[in-house]
Scaffold this motif. Structure first.
Motif, PDB file in Angstrom:
ATOM      1  N   ALA A  14       0.827  -1.203   0.000  1.00 27.85           N
ATOM      2  CA  ALA A  14       0.000   0.000   0.000  1.00 27.85           C
ATOM      3  C   ALA A  14       0.865   1.259   0.000  1.00 27.85           C
ATOM      4  N   LEU A  15       1.938   1.210   0.795  1.00 24.96           N
ATOM      5  CA  LEU A  15       2.824   2.369   0.858  1.00 24.96           C
ATOM      6  C   LEU A  15       3.517   2.593  -0.482  1.00 24.96           C
ATOM      7  N   GLY A  16       3.978   1.499  -1.116  1.00 19.15           N
ATOM      8  CA  GLY A  16       4.646   1.624  -2.402  1.00 19.15           C
ATOM      9  C   GLY A  16       3.714   2.043  -3.511  1.00 19.15           C
ATOM     10  N   SER A  17       2.417   1.729  -3.348  1.00 12.48           N
ATOM     11  CA  SER A  17       1.440   2.053  -4.379  1.00 12.48           C
ATOM     12  C   SER A  17       0.850   3.443  -4.216  1.00 12.48           C
ATOM     13  N   TRP A  18       1.165   4.112  -3.143  1.00 13.66           N
ATOM     14  CA  TRP A  18       0.670   5.477  -2.958  1.00 13.66           C
ATOM     15  C   TRP A  18       1.308   6.396  -4.008  1.00 13.66           C
ATOM     16  N   ASN A  19       0.581   7.365  -4.458  1.00 10.41           N
ATOM     17  CA  ASN A  19       1.086   8.268  -5.486  1.00 10.41           C
ATOM     18  C   ASN A  19       2.050   9.273  -4.870  1.00 10.41           C
ATOM     19  N   TRP A  20       3.332   8.891  -4.812  1.00 10.77           N
ATOM     20  CA  TRP A  20       4.350   9.788  -4.286  1.00 10.77           C
ATOM     21  C   TRP A  20       4.848  10.762  -5.358  1.00 10.77           C
ATOM     22  N   CYS A  21       4.511  10.493  -6.606  1.00  9.60           N
ATOM     23  CA  CYS A  21       4.992  11.347  -7.701  1.00  9.60           C
ATOM     24  C   CYS A  21       4.327  12.714  -7.692  1.00  9.60           C
ATOM     25  N   GLY A  22       3.067  12.731  -7.358  1.00  5.54           N
ATOM     26  CA  GLY A  22       2.328  13.985  -7.456  1.00  5.54           C
ATOM     27  C   GLY A  22       2.145  14.384  -8.910  1.00  5.54           C
ATOM     28  N   SER A 314       4.735   1.611 -16.885  1.00  2.00           N
ATOM     29  CA  SER A 314       3.748   0.617 -17.306  1.00  2.00           C
ATOM     30  C   SER A 314       4.329  -0.463 -18.212  1.00  2.00           C
ATOM     31  N   ARG A 315       5.365  -0.166 -18.972  1.00  2.00           N
ATOM     32  CA  ARG A 315       5.956  -1.157 -19.868  1.00  2.00           C
ATOM     33  C   ARG A 315       7.158  -1.855 -19.233  1.00  2.00           C
ATOM     34  N   LEU A 316       7.554  -1.399 -18.041  1.00  4.16           N
ATOM     35  CA  LEU A 316       8.782  -1.893 -17.416  1.00  4.16           C
ATOM     36  C   LEU A 316       8.548  -2.909 -16.312  1.00  4.16           C
ATOM     37  N   VAL A 317       7.373  -2.860 -15.681  1.00  2.42           N
ATOM     38  CA  VAL A 317       7.105  -3.720 -14.517  1.00  2.42           C
ATOM     39  C   VAL A 317       5.722  -4.356 -14.663  1.00  2.42           C
ATOM     40  N   PRO A 318       5.428  -5.437 -13.923  1.00  5.94           N
ATOM     41  CA  PRO A 318       4.084  -6.024 -13.948  1.00  5.94           C
ATOM     42  C   PRO A 318       3.027  -5.009 -13.518  1.00  5.94           C
ATOM     43  N   SER A 319       1.805  -5.184 -14.012  1.00  4.53           N
ATOM     44  CA  SER A 319       0.746  -4.198 -13.776  1.00  4.53           C
ATOM     45  C   SER A 319       0.461  -3.984 -12.292  1.00  4.53           C
ATOM     46  N   LEU A 320       0.594  -5.040 -11.476  1.00  5.54           N
ATOM     47  CA  LEU A 320       0.305  -4.894 -10.048  1.00  5.54           C
ATOM     48  C   LEU A 320       1.318  -3.998  -9.333  1.00  5.54           C
ATOM     49  N   THR A 321       2.482  -3.849  -9.917  1.00  2.00           N
ATOM     50  CA  THR A 321       3.515  -3.014  -9.288  1.00  2.00           C
ATOM     51  C   THR A 321       3.736  -1.712 -10.059  1.00  2.00           C
ATOM     52  N   ARG A 322       2.794  -1.360 -10.930  1.00  2.50           N
ATOM     53  CA  ARG A 322       2.940  -0.155 -11.760  1.00  2.50           C
ATOM     54  C   ARG A 322       3.145   1.092 -10.903  1.00  2.50           C
ATOM     55  N   ALA A 323       2.313   1.271  -9.872  1.00  2.00           N
ATOM     56  CA  ALA A 323       2.403   2.483  -9.058  1.00  2.00           C
ATOM     57  C   ALA A 323       3.752   2.564  -8.346  1.00  2.00           C
ATOM     58  N   ALA A 324       4.208   1.427  -7.807  1.00  3.29           N
ATOM     59  CA  ALA A 324       5.504   1.420  -7.136  1.00  3.29           C
ATOM     60  C   ALA A 324       6.623   1.714  -8.124  1.00  3.29           C
ATOM     61  N   GLY A 325       6.502   1.166  -9.342  1.00  3.15           N
ATOM     62  CA  GLY A 325       7.492   1.448 -10.365  1.00  3.15           C
ATOM     63  C   GLY A 325       7.527   2.922 -10.733  1.00  3.15           C
ATOM     64  N   ASP A 326       6.359   3.536 -10.856  1.00  2.18           N
ATOM     65  CA  ASP A 326       6.283   4.977 -11.130  1.00  2.18           C
ATOM     66  C   ASP A 326       6.982   5.770 -10.033  1.00  2.18           C
ATOM     67  N   ASN A 327       6.720   5.375  -8.786  1.00  4.17           N
ATOM     68  CA  ASN A 327       7.332   6.089  -7.658  1.00  4.17           C
ATOM     69  C   ASN A 327       8.852   5.987  -7.684  1.00  4.17           C
TER      70      ASN A 327
END
Length: 425
Positions: A14-22, A314-327
């Motif tokens: 949940a913490l990794g999936s939070w939108n830290w990018c803003g 989105s093209r670099l990591v599995p979909s379930l970890t997309r938000a964490a990858g973005d962060n």
């Protein structure tokens, strides 16, 4: 313990999936600096050893990485200083995987003492050079290893010394330019158009001998074995040294749009293959027919800054970890990037702070009227692919850190730089 482990994993997810990018502010490109002159051309060049603070990690790939205690052959910084009617700019090439914003800023800071108005900083993209100079987390994890201030300082010191020596050797020169096609030297990477295969040669000739030679080509220097325990400049360093030993003056190899070295063309195994390819390309460079362009030229170096789109994993990591990858990408990505334009006589070049593909390069040429596109310049934002291939998840988009609008953003900055520099179509 199972509920506790489950709760811990869930909280971490949940913490990794939070939108830290803003939100990432997007704005029009802005002009950073411009140097423009016309008249008789003077030039100086120098080659200086780049002395890593051994032991250092060998950059270029994901872990495990080898650690090196020496260089074989040595690494170098090469510089060319151009002067027209008192306006001086420098071009410095470093035998590194890429250059960063911090490397570029430090080199320019030190270059002011040489009386240079501006400097273009580029990398040969050697995947076997020293690491440790990029403080960004993603770079440390996947390419350059743990950040060390002494690695950054060693690189900047070598570049500064090369620029100082080049400035001290300024002399009257004439310009010669030519190109040929060598498609057998490279092959296309994943998807997109075929590799370019254009070998362009620019010679700055003094009264007695060539002062410098700039070679423009595009082939990934990934020929050195990954676990070799030496830092190594790969084929660009060997090629430059071969040309210099033949009297070409200081020789730089500058990378264009993405391609890979043709394995079928080179000979031997392991390190023999690296040397064989360097010899073949050095011979081909010496055979490029040259046309004299005289000594009265236009010189322009224009730098622009553009805001970057929000990182997209989105093209670099599995979909379930997309938000964490973005962060993760957001924490390691610059919010602005530099795009430059260089004019030297009839040559009009756009530079990109990353690895443009053939399709991306063609789009930049179409938009600006450039003679060509240089990559690995004044920073690093990763691969730059054509938007249609990013949307289709083809080509190099699987390695691109940003979404489909990346090329559009960089292209807008390239147009501003080109128009300010006075590109002609």
């Amino acid at each position: 313990m199972f509920p506790l482990v489950l709760l811990t994993v869930g909280a971490a997810y949940a913490l990794g999936s939070w939108n830290w990018c803003g939100t990432w502010e997007e704005r029009a490109p802005v002009l950073l600096s411009q140097v423009k002159a016309a008249g008789p051309l003077r030039a100086g060049a120098a080659k200086v050893a780049l002395n890593p603070p051994f032991p250092v990690v060998v950059a270029g790939y994901a872990p495990p990485r080898a650690e090196a205690k020496e260089a074989d052959p040595p690494l170098h910084a090469r510089a060319v200083v151009l002067e027209v009617n008192g306006s001086r700019v420098g071009v410095v090439s470093l035998e590194l995987l890429f250059v960063t914003d911090s490397v570029t800023a430090r080199v320019r800071e030190l270059a002011r003492s040489s009386g240079l108005e501006d400097v273009l900083v580029l990398a040969t993209h050697s995947h076997s050079s020293l690491g440790g100079y990029d403080p960004r987390l993603v770079s440390q994890l996947v390419g350059t290893g743990r950040f060390r201030e002494d690695s950054l300082e060693a690189i900047a010191t070598a570049a500064s010394s090369a620029l100082q020596q080049a400035t001290a050797s300024l002399t009257d020169v004439t310009l010669e330019l030519g190109e040929t096609k060598k498609p057998q030297f490279v092959y296309a990477r994943s998807g997109g158009s075929e590799s370019d295969g254009t070998l362009r040669r620019l010679v700055l000739r003094g009264a007695a001998a060539p002062v410098a030679e700039l070679l423009f080509f595009a082939a990934h220097p990934t020929m050195v074995p990954r676990q070799r325990t030496y830092v190594d400049p790969d084929y660009p360093g060997r090629l430059s040294s071969l040309r210099e030993s033949e009297g070409s003056g200081v020789t730089m190899l500058l990378q264009g749009t993405v391609g890979n070295v043709s394995v079928a063309f080179s000979e031997g195994q392991g390190m023999e293959r690296v040397s064989a390819f360097a010899r073949a390309l050095a011979t081909a460079a010496g055979e490029v027919p040259l046309s004299p362009m005289g000594s009265d030229v236009r010189l322009s170096l224009v730098r622009t800054e553009v805001s970057m789109p929000r990182p997209d994993a989105s093209r670099l990591v599995p979909s379930l970890t997309r938000a964490a990858g973005d962060n993760l990408l957001c924490g390691s990505s610059e919010r602005v990037a530099e795009v430059d334009a260089l004019v030297l006589g009839p040559l009009q070049l756009v530079t990109v702070p990353g690895e443009p593909t053939v399709d991306a390069g063609a789009e930049l040429v179409r938009r600006t009227g450039a003679s060509g596109v240089l990559g690995l310049a004044s920073g690093y934002v990763g691969y730059v692919e054509a938007p249609s291939l990013v949307r289709a998840e083809r080509g190099e988009s699987r390695r691109q850190y940003f979404g489909p609008t990346l090329l559009e953003q960089l292209g807008a900055a390239a147009e501003l730089a080109a128009s300010t520099a006075g590109f002609t179509r």
